[in-house]
Design an enzyme around this catalytic site. Structure first.
Site, short mmCIF file in Angstrom:
data_model
loop_
_atom_site.label_atom_id
_atom_site.label_comp_id
_atom_site.label_asym_id
_atom_site.label_seq_id
_atom_site.Cartn_x
_atom_site.Cartn_y
_atom_site.Cartn_z
N ASN A 1 0.88 -1.17 0.00
CA ASN A 1 0.00 0.00 0.00
C ASN A 1 0.91 1.22 0.00
O ASN A 1 1.49 1.57 1.02
CB ASN A 1 -0.89 -0.03 1.25
N LYS B 1 0.10 4.29 -0.41
CA LYS B 1 -0.52 5.51 0.11
C LYS B 1 -0.22 6.69 -0.83
O LYS B 1 -0.18 6.49 -2.03
CB LYS B 1 -0.04 5.76 1.55
N HIS C 1 -9.56 1.27 4.77
CA HIS C 1 -8.29 1.54 5.46
C HIS C 1 -8.53 2.55 6.58
O HIS C 1 -9.31 3.49 6.42
CB HIS C 1 -7.24 2.06 4.46
N GLU D 1 -6.88 4.99 7.59
CA GLU D 1 -6.63 6.40 7.23
C GLU D 1 -7.85 7.00 6.52
O GLU D 1 -8.14 8.17 6.67
CB GLU D 1 -5.36 6.50 6.37
N GLU E 1 -5.31 -4.46 10.66
CA GLU E 1 -4.28 -3.43 10.83
C GLU E 1 -4.54 -2.63 12.10
O GLU E 1 -5.34 -1.69 12.08
CB GLU E 1 -4.28 -2.47 9.64
N GLY F 1 2.63 2.69 10.52
CA GLY F 1 3.59 3.78 10.31
C GLY F 1 4.31 4.22 11.58
O GLY F 1 4.96 5.26 11.61
N SER G 1 3.53 -1.71 10.24
CA SER G 1 4.98 -1.78 10.43
C SER G 1 5.59 -3.16 10.13
O SER G 1 6.50 -3.61 10.81
CB SER G 1 5.37 -1.31 11.84
N GLY H 1 5.10 1.50 4.59
CA GLY H 1 6.45 2.08 4.50
C GLY H 1 7.50 1.15 3.88
O GLY H 1 8.27 1.58 3.01
P1 PGA Z 1 2.92 0.60 7.47
O1 PGA Z 1 1.45 0.79 6.83
O2 PGA Z 1 3.47 -0.68 6.96
O3 PGA Z 1 3.70 1.80 7.00
O4 PGA Z 1 2.73 0.58 8.95
C1 PGA Z 1 0.60 -0.30 6.67
C2 PGA Z 1 -0.74 0.14 6.12
O5 PGA Z 1 -1.27 1.16 6.58
O6 PGA Z 1 -1.31 -0.52 5.23
#
Ligand code: PGA
Length: 244
Positions: A4, A6, A90, A92, A159, A165, A204, A226
């Site tokens: 992802n 983003k 998601h 976010e 998640e 993140g 993460s 990330g």
């Molecule tokens: P992250 O994001 O690996 O940067 O923690 C995962 C996600 O939000 O899908």
């Protein structure tokens, strides 16, 4: 393993990533690989992925077919760009764009109706975990969000918001505990088909922790933010070593 991206990467950066990534995973046969770039890079990514095992996903979708919905993207447009999957729900989007369970459900339904696979995200915040509400939140998000959704091309991603993140990963035990719970809820809705639904862990995920997460019985893959932005790092995650 799903990436992802983003709100990261231009068209040129997307092409450059795929130029490096695709050859580095050419021998991978037993892991499905999905990448979700931003909308502006979808078509270029779709072209670069054509004829390769890497599959394209979108990060969002709108439920109407066409019309006066400024800024929105229809299911058929995603198919047109080469998408086979879409991320829905998601945290976010729930948090910053106020998507509630009914919005998320409409998006998931529209995606499945168009023939897109749905990567359906659920997860609790730190406050919710600390106050013992993890299972309630996850259950509500699944029960409301999956109404009318088939098991067929459904993937669920757990998640925990506090792990996204932040560099704070759920321990394998914490992940497995919630994944097993997700599986139970899926069994109630889908019966034996629930055993085939892949449940991804996200938050993460890195090349360093992927093996121990993937060793958990109900962790069937990762949704990676990330650590998916660099080709070598995402390739290492795709090529994790099975500890089972
Ligand atoms: P992250 O994001 O690996 O940067 O923690 C995962 C996600 O939000 O899908």
């Amino acid at each position: 393993m799903a990436a992802n991206w983003k709100m990261n990467k231009t068209i040129a950066e997307t092409r450059e990533f795929l130029r490096d990534f695709i050859p580095s995973v050419k021998d991978v046969v037993d892991v499905d690989m999905v990448i979700a770039p931003p909308f502006t890079a979808l078509a270029a990514a779709g072209e670069a992925m054509r004829g390769t095992p890497v599959q394209l996903a979108a990060q969002d979708i709108f439920w109407e077919e066409k019309g006066a919905y400024t800024g929105e993207i229809a299911p058929a447009m995603l198919l047109d760009a080469g998408c086979r999957h879409v991320i829905v729900g998601h945290s976010e989007r729930r948090q910053y764009f106020h998507e509630d369970d009914s919005v998320v459900n409409r998006k998931a339904r529209a995606a499945q109706k168009a023939g897109l696979g749905v990567i359906f995200c659920v997860g609790e915040s730190l406050d919710e975990r600390d106050s013992g509400k993890t299972f309630d939140i996850v259950r509500r998000e699944l029960e409301k969000g999956l109404e009318g959704i088939d098991a067929g091309n459904l993937v669920v991603a757990y998640e925990p918001i506090w792990a996204i993140g932040t560099g704070k990963t759920a321990s394998p035990e914490q992940a497995q505990e919630v994944h097993a719970y997700v599986r139970d809820i899926l069994r109630k809705r889908y019966g034996t088909a629930a055993e085939e639904i892949r449940i991804l862990y996200g938050g993460s995920v890195t090349p360093e922790n992927v093996n121990s997460l993937m060793a958990c019985q109900d962790v069937n893959g990762g949704l990676v933010g990330g650590a998916s932005l660099k080709p070598d790092s995402f390739a290492k995650i795709v090529c994790y070593k099975k500890e089972k």
